[in-house]
Design a protein around this motif. Structure first.
Motif, PDB file in Angstrom:
ATOM      1  N   HIS A   1     -23.760 -48.893   7.175  1.00  0.00           N
ATOM      2  CA  HIS A   1     -22.545 -49.656   6.932  1.00  0.00           C
ATOM      3  C   HIS A   1     -21.963 -50.277   8.201  1.00  0.00           C
ATOM      4  O   HIS A   1     -21.070 -51.110   8.108  1.00  0.00           O
ATOM      5  CB  HIS A   1     -21.488 -48.788   6.238  1.00  0.00           C
ATOM      6  CG  HIS A   1     -21.894 -48.398   4.855  1.00  0.00           C
ATOM      7  ND1 HIS A   1     -21.635 -49.175   3.759  1.00  0.00           N
ATOM      8  CD2 HIS A   1     -22.583 -47.318   4.398  1.00  0.00           C
ATOM      9  CE1 HIS A   1     -22.112 -48.589   2.681  1.00  0.00           C
ATOM     10  NE2 HIS A   1     -22.717 -47.472   3.043  1.00  0.00           N
ATOM     11  N   ARG A   2     -22.446 -49.854   9.362  1.00  0.00           N
ATOM     12  CA  ARG A   2     -21.972 -50.442  10.614  1.00  0.00           C
ATOM     13  C   ARG A   2     -22.825 -51.680  10.918  1.00  0.00           C
ATOM     14  O   ARG A   2     -24.054 -51.583  10.950  1.00  0.00           O
ATOM     15  CB  ARG A   2     -22.082 -49.444  11.750  1.00  0.00           C
ATOM     16  CG  ARG A   2     -21.058 -48.352  11.666  1.00  0.00           C
ATOM     17  CD  ARG A   2     -21.107 -47.400  12.884  1.00  0.00           C
ATOM     18  NE  ARG A   2     -20.054 -46.427  12.772  1.00  0.00           N
ATOM     19  CZ  ARG A   2     -20.125 -45.322  12.022  1.00  0.00           C
ATOM     20  NH1 ARG A   2     -21.220 -45.066  11.350  1.00  0.00           N
ATOM     21  NH2 ARG A   2     -19.108 -44.491  11.972  1.00  0.00           N
ATOM     22  N   PRO A   3     -22.185 -52.820  11.150  1.00  0.00           N
ATOM     23  CA  PRO A   3     -22.957 -54.032  11.451  1.00  0.00           C
ATOM     24  C   PRO A   3     -23.953 -53.837  12.592  1.00  0.00           C
ATOM     25  O   PRO A   3     -25.082 -54.327  12.515  1.00  0.00           O
ATOM     26  CB  PRO A   3     -21.880 -55.059  11.801  1.00  0.00           C
ATOM     27  CG  PRO A   3     -20.684 -54.611  11.012  1.00  0.00           C
ATOM     28  CD  PRO A   3     -20.749 -53.104  11.053  1.00  0.00           C
ATOM     29  N   SER A   4     -23.575 -53.085  13.620  1.00  0.00           N
ATOM     30  CA  SER A   4     -24.492 -52.878  14.748  1.00  0.00           C
ATOM     31  C   SER A   4     -25.736 -52.103  14.315  1.00  0.00           C
ATOM     32  O   SER A   4     -26.845 -52.386  14.772  1.00  0.00           O
ATOM     33  CB  SER A   4     -23.786 -52.163  15.899  1.00  0.00           C
ATOM     34  OG  SER A   4     -23.277 -50.906  15.469  1.00  0.00           O
ATOM     35  N   ASP A   5     -25.577 -51.119  13.415  1.00  0.00           N
ATOM     36  CA  ASP A   5     -26.732 -50.357  12.920  1.00  0.00           C
ATOM     37  C   ASP A   5     -27.647 -51.235  12.075  1.00  0.00           C
ATOM     38  O   ASP A   5     -28.870 -51.148  12.167  1.00  0.00           O
ATOM     39  CB  ASP A   5     -26.273 -49.155  12.094  1.00  0.00           C
ATOM     40  CG  ASP A   5     -25.552 -48.105  12.919  1.00  0.00           C
ATOM     41  OD1 ASP A   5     -25.725 -48.076  14.157  1.00  0.00           O
ATOM     42  OD2 ASP A   5     -24.795 -47.306  12.312  1.00  0.00           O
ATOM     43  N   ILE A   6     -27.038 -52.089  11.247  1.00  0.00           N
ATOM     44  CA  ILE A   6     -27.831 -52.987  10.403  1.00  0.00           C
ATOM     45  C   ILE A   6     -28.592 -53.981  11.278  1.00  0.00           C
ATOM     46  O   ILE A   6     -29.781 -54.237  11.067  1.00  0.00           O
ATOM     47  CB  ILE A   6     -26.934 -53.707   9.377  1.00  0.00           C
ATOM     48  CG1 ILE A   6     -26.308 -52.682   8.417  1.00  0.00           C
ATOM     49  CG2 ILE A   6     -27.732 -54.763   8.601  1.00  0.00           C
ATOM     50  CD1 ILE A   6     -25.189 -53.229   7.550  1.00  0.00           C
ATOM     51  N   ALA A   7     -27.920 -54.529  12.285  1.00  0.00           N
ATOM     52  CA  ALA A   7     -28.565 -55.479  13.198  1.00  0.00           C
ATOM     53  C   ALA A   7     -29.755 -54.817  13.898  1.00  0.00           C
ATOM     54  O   ALA A   7     -30.835 -55.400  13.984  1.00  0.00           O
ATOM     55  CB  ALA A   7     -27.558 -55.990  14.228  1.00  0.00           C
ATOM     56  N   ARG A   8     -29.552 -53.601  14.374  1.00  0.00           N
ATOM     57  CA  ARG A   8     -30.631 -52.878  15.057  1.00  0.00           C
ATOM     58  C   ARG A   8     -31.806 -52.662  14.105  1.00  0.00           C
ATOM     59  O   ARG A   8     -32.958 -52.899  14.458  1.00  0.00           O
ATOM     60  CB  ARG A   8     -30.095 -51.539  15.574  1.00  0.00           C
ATOM     61  CG  ARG A   8     -31.000 -50.832  16.532  1.00  0.00           C
ATOM     62  CD  ARG A   8     -30.356 -49.570  17.137  1.00  0.00           C
ATOM     63  NE  ARG A   8     -29.035 -49.804  17.689  1.00  0.00           N
ATOM     64  CZ  ARG A   8     -27.882 -49.391  17.127  1.00  0.00           C
ATOM     65  NH1 ARG A   8     -27.891 -48.698  16.019  1.00  0.00           N
ATOM     66  NH2 ARG A   8     -26.721 -49.644  17.697  1.00  0.00           N
ATOM     67  N   ARG A   9     -31.539 -52.244  12.878  1.00  0.00           N
ATOM     68  CA  ARG A   9     -32.594 -51.978  11.900  1.00  0.00           C
ATOM     69  C   ARG A   9     -33.378 -53.250  11.578  1.00  0.00           C
ATOM     70  O   ARG A   9     -34.584 -53.230  11.425  1.00  0.00           O
ATOM     71  CB  ARG A   9     -31.985 -51.392  10.634  1.00  0.00           C
ATOM     72  CG  ARG A   9     -32.916 -51.237   9.455  1.00  0.00           C
ATOM     73  CD  ARG A   9     -33.982 -50.156   9.602  1.00  0.00           C
ATOM     74  NE  ARG A   9     -33.476 -48.832   9.740  1.00  0.00           N
ATOM     75  CZ  ARG A   9     -33.206 -47.986   8.753  1.00  0.00           C
ATOM     76  NH1 ARG A   9     -33.371 -48.363   7.511  1.00  0.00           N
ATOM     77  NH2 ARG A   9     -32.775 -46.787   9.010  1.00  0.00           N
ATOM     78  N   LEU A  10     -32.660 -54.392  11.468  1.00  0.00           N
ATOM     79  CA  LEU A  10     -33.318 -55.646  11.117  1.00  0.00           C
ATOM     80  C   LEU A  10     -33.885 -56.378  12.334  1.00  0.00           C
ATOM     81  O   LEU A  10     -34.602 -57.368  12.172  1.00  0.00           O
ATOM     82  CB  LEU A  10     -32.344 -56.567  10.374  1.00  0.00           C
ATOM     83  CG  LEU A  10     -31.916 -56.076   8.990  1.00  0.00           C
ATOM     84  CD1 LEU A  10     -30.898 -57.026   8.383  1.00  0.00           C
ATOM     85  CD2 LEU A  10     -33.123 -55.920   8.083  1.00  0.00           C
ATOM     86  N   GLY A  11     -33.553 -55.906  13.531  1.00  0.00           N
ATOM     87  CA  GLY A  11     -34.072 -56.548  14.738  1.00  0.00           C
ATOM     88  C   GLY A  11     -33.440 -57.898  15.007  1.00  0.00           C
ATOM     89  O   GLY A  11     -34.107 -58.806  15.498  1.00  0.00           O
TER      90      GLY A  11
END
Length: 155
Positions: A54-64
């Protein structure tokens, strides 16, 4: 290392093709149900929410991708009324991405679409083959491999 693609299967390409089959079917289902059009990056964002990120930074990291790219994608989904940003209770300087009531309805329809697609896949290739996919995909594969400049695997 060989560039011969006619040899052993390239599992990553087959997994991507399978993902596209599901994603395109999902988009077709949601469109038929009257939901707002969503792009593949928006679909990937929604998938990561379903995985518990749910954290944008975590999603960005996961999606590269960059945090800025995720914020643009989230902003597009907020404009469509599907997502909202809420205060992070653990860090008030940050926001969390959450589904709106519209997004919850879309999620329910997406789950129905996935059930329908799995049932159709079972009909097309056989329930046994579909069932055989799950254990390998759900197994703990461990950390991604790392390599040196010569392509040798590092421990």
């Amino acid at each position: 290392m060989s560039d011969d693609v006619s040899g052993p299967p390239h599992l990553i390409l087959e997994l991507i093709s399978a993902f596209y089959w599901f994603d395109e079917g999902l988009q077709n289902y949601l469109r038929a149900r009257g939901w707002p059009e969503i792009t593949r990056p928006q679909s990937m964002l929604m998938a990561n929410l379903a995985l518990g990120l749910h954290r944008p930074s975590d999603i960005a990291r996961r999606l590269g991708v960059s945090r800025q790219a995720i914020h643009v994608t989230v902003g597009q989904m907020v404009e469509k009324g599907v997502l909202e940003l809420v205060d992070d209770p653990d860090n008030r300087r940050n926001k969390l991405v959450e589904l709106t009531p519209v997004g919850e309805g879309m999620r329910r329809d997406a789950q129905a679409a996935m059930r329908t697609m799995v049932e159709e896949l079972e009909r097309r290739i056989g329930a046994r083959k579909v069932a055989q996919l799950r254990p390998g995909l759900l197994a703990d594969w461990g950390e991604p491999l790392r390599f040196d400049a010569e392509g040798r695997q590092l421990s």
